[in-house]
Design an enzyme around this catalytic site. Structure first.
Site, short mmCIF file in Angstrom:
data_model
loop_
_atom_site.label_atom_id
_atom_site.label_comp_id
_atom_site.label_asym_id
_atom_site.label_seq_id
_atom_site.Cartn_x
_atom_site.Cartn_y
_atom_site.Cartn_z
N GLY A 1 -4.83 -1.61 4.97
CA GLY A 1 -3.99 -2.71 4.51
C GLY A 1 -4.60 -4.07 4.80
N ARG A 2 -5.12 -4.26 6.01
CA ARG A 2 -5.65 -5.59 6.36
C ARG A 2 -7.05 -5.83 5.81
NH1 ARG A 2 -4.39 -2.35 10.34
NH2 ARG A 2 -6.00 -1.48 11.70
N LYS B 1 9.75 -0.90 14.26
CA LYS B 1 10.32 -0.59 12.94
C LYS B 1 11.41 0.49 13.08
CE LYS B 1 6.26 -0.99 9.93
NZ LYS B 1 5.42 -0.23 9.02
N GLU C 1 -4.53 -6.47 14.80
CA GLU C 1 -4.01 -5.16 14.39
C GLU C 1 -5.13 -4.12 14.43
OE1 GLU C 1 -0.43 -4.89 11.56
OE2 GLU C 1 -2.02 -4.04 10.34
N GLU D 1 10.61 -4.63 4.49
CA GLU D 1 10.70 -6.05 4.12
C GLU D 1 10.35 -6.24 2.64
OE1 GLU D 1 9.11 -4.84 6.79
OE2 GLU D 1 8.88 -6.34 8.37
N HIS E 1 -5.35 -33.08 18.28
CA HIS E 1 -4.24 -33.87 18.81
C HIS E 1 -3.13 -32.97 19.32
CE1 HIS E 1 -6.08 -37.58 17.36
NE2 HIS E 1 -6.55 -36.78 16.40
N LYS F 1 0.84 -1.20 0.00
CA LYS F 1 0.00 0.00 0.00
C LYS F 1 0.88 1.26 0.00
CE LYS F 1 -3.41 2.43 2.76
NZ LYS F 1 -4.35 2.41 3.87
O1 F6P Z 1 2.17 -4.27 9.89
C1 F6P Z 1 1.90 -2.94 9.61
C2 F6P Z 1 1.38 -2.75 8.23
O2 F6P Z 1 1.26 -1.39 8.00
C3 F6P Z 1 0.06 -3.46 7.95
O3 F6P Z 1 -1.04 -2.78 8.39
C4 F6P Z 1 0.14 -3.62 6.48
O4 F6P Z 1 -0.80 -4.55 6.04
C5 F6P Z 1 1.56 -4.04 6.31
O5 F6P Z 1 2.27 -3.27 7.25
C6 F6P Z 1 2.14 -3.85 4.94
O6 F6P Z 1 2.09 -2.51 4.54
P1 F6P Z 1 2.25 -2.10 3.03
O7 F6P Z 1 1.14 -2.71 2.26
O8 F6P Z 1 2.20 -0.61 3.02
O9 F6P Z 1 3.58 -2.61 2.55
#
Ligand code: F6P
Length: 552
Positions: free
Chosen positions: A270-271, A516, A356, A214, A388, A208
């Protein structure tokens, strides 16, 4: 909405008194006393039954919970969300994942822009990409058709697409494969790159913000790998990289042409984004008709959530039952137990969606910290495997763990009697959790197995199950795209309702920021030589020891 703290409202106080007065009620007795209990305590959508009769609640509990929903302004908050008010108060944003799956134009306008045409234009781009892929017309740099999609993203830009692609594996198109890379641990990307060929792979960079470290780290490494494998220059990127984002400038800076970008907007959390361009991997691997069916399923639930009365409204009921267990019965966690192997990532997906969203301690206004429990720990594994592993604790542990059981009437993979056995286990577990086994029953069972009386007495206490453990069962026809869309949307709206009741902003995620920031500060220190300054003794020692160990 009332100005009172949620826990000071009359309905909350009434629920506290009610919870005390009903503390010793047992659901088994409630079933015995009322043969109609199931008929009064379930709700339905076409093809989907929600049975909540095995919760340790009475009709009065449900009525009081509905009072709480009304006092907390749930109907008004729902209307505000659906009409695009900026209910994400900290970020001044509307929350409109529902608009992504609208089946017709309702005239919604956000930030001066009509939403429906925007959404439809992006869906058309997804469809075009998906169709070219399906026809084998999407060619890589060397002219070979693309066969493998690698989605690089994390959190909401990964969990939704992974979960859905796994859930709908039988719907994958022939000859196309989807892969997902999320972790900055190089093992993740290395593993996927070992399974694909550069010439036939399309990378979808899903972010987003297009700033997530990452994702950008993985995307840069993927690009370097691709160019190396193809022996090509940056011109090859255009054929192998597509961006899914709200941040055009970030996409351009990475080196992806905006023509290769599918866009979404900051009113999509995002979620809650799998319905947007973030779902492109799904449109590709499942085909657009299945992605459309997923959207239609979610839209079914949006209409139900908007229109059904509170006492028949499945997401509202799910939310209220959760509130009862967490705030009035002391449950700290909530288990999601799909009896559906293909839903194996559903609990992980819901962890982000729920934790979240509602893992918050400051009220929406920021004026104070809540004085009650908010979002629970959400966890789970598919049945029957979980039986189990951790069900021992569910049955005989000291804590209360309300649980959702999900099961299909028709298997995606029919095989002999497997599915009936799966379903029998699912129903048996909810029955056992509800009924339990009394000391008298335990003794009788042991006696009938021929044990001597002293052995019966010795073992009987260990064989007692307290029961009265609350579960919901979702029984649906089959796990197809439409049903999955419905299931996901049910949970999304449940989370919304709970956020309203707890008075937290479910749509920011500031709790992920501090770690972060500190990681950014620590990264250069890992390469340093001298004394580590500015950290607590533990962190400083870990950094120093890491440097030593890495040297070997
Ligand atoms: O974990 C934090 C967060 O901002 C989430 O809400 C989001 O889904 C994820 O990082 C990834 O963010 P982006 O889509 O901006 O890379």
């Amino acid at each position: 909405m009332t100005a009172l703290t949620p826990s000071q409202t009359p309905a909350w106080l009434a629920l506290e008194a009610h919870a005390r007065a009903t503390a010793t009620l047992h659901t088994r007795a409630l079933f015995d006393a009322d043969p109609q209990r199931f008929s009064r305590m379930h709700a339905e959508l076409p093809g989907l039954l929600f049975d909540y009769s095995k919760h340790a609640v009475t009709a009065e509990t449900m009525a009081l919970l509905q009072d709480l929903a009304r006092e907390r302004g749930v109907p008004e908050a729902r209307a505000a969300m659906l009409r695009g008010d900026a209910i994400n108060v900290t970020e001044h944003r509307a929350v409109l994942h529902t608009a992504l799956r609208a089946q017709s134009d309702t005239g919604l306008v956000v930030d001066g822009q009509p939403v429906y045409p925007l959404v439809q234009a992006e869906l058309a781009k997804m469809q075009a990409l998906s169709e070219r892929l399906g026809r084998g017309e999407l060619l890589g740099h060397t002219g070979e058709p693309i066969t493998d999609i690698v989605n690089i993203g994390i959190g909401g830009s990964d969990l939704g697409p992974v979960m859905v692609s796994e859930a709908l594996r039988p719907f994958w198109r022939e000859g196309l494969r989807a892969h997902f890379v999320s972790n900055v641990d190089g093992a993740d990307l290395t593993g996927v790159l070992g399974r694909v060929r550069a010439a036939t792979t399309l990378f979808l960079i899903a972010s987003k913000t297009f700033t997530t470290d990452e994702t950008l780290t993985n995307a840069h490494s993927a690009r370097a790998w691709l160019l190396h494998q193809l022996g090509a220059g940056p011109e090859a990127v255009a054929k192998h990289f597509v961006a899914l984002s709200t941040n055009t400038a970030g996409v351009v800076e990475f080196g992806i042409d905006p023509a290769n970008m599918l866009e979404f907007w900051d009113w999509v959390g995002g979620r809650y984004s799998l319905w947007s361009a973030i779902g492109t991997s799904l449109a590709c691997v499942l085909g657009m008709e299945h992605f459309d069916a997923l959207l239609a399923g979610a839209a079914d639930v949006d209409a139900h959530f908007r229109d059904a009365p509170l006492d028949q409204n499945i997401p509202v009921l799910m939310a209220l039952l959760g509130v009862f267990h967490h705030n009035f019965r002391g449950a700290a966690t909530h288990a999601v137990l799909p009896y559906d192997q293909h839903l194996h990532r559903f609990p992980a997906y819901l962890q982000q969606a729920d934790m979240e969203s509602n893992g918050k301690r400051v009220r929406r206004s920021g004026e104070d910290v809540v004085g009650y429990e908010t979002g629970p720990v959400v966890w789970g594994e598919p049945g029957t495997n979980g039986q189990h592993a951790f069900y021992q604790l569910l049955h005989q542990g000291t804590g209360v763990v309300p649980a959702d059981f999900l099961v299909a009437a028709r298997s995606q993979c029919p095989l002999g009697r497997h599915h009936d056995k799966l379903v029998a286990n699912c129903f048996a577990q909810t029955e056992a959790l509800m009924r339990g086994r009394t000391l008298a029953e335990a003794r009788a069972e042991l006696r009938s197995s021929g044990l001597p009386p002293d052995e019966v007495e010795r073992l009987a206490p260990h064989k007692v199950f307290p029961g009265n453990r609350s579960t919901s069962t979702f029984l649906y026809e089959q796990l197809d795209p439409r049903t999955l869309g419905r299931l996901i949307a049910l949970y999304e709206h449940k989370i919304f309702v709970q956020g309203v009741i707890w008075d937290v902003n479910s749509y920011d995620q500031m709790g992920v920021e501090l770690g972060k920031q500190l990681a950014k500060a620590i990264l250069p220190e890992l390469d340093g030589q001298g004394e580590v300054l500015g950290h607590d003794a533990s962190t400083a020692a870990l950094i120093t020891r890491y440097r030593d160990l890495r040297r070997g």
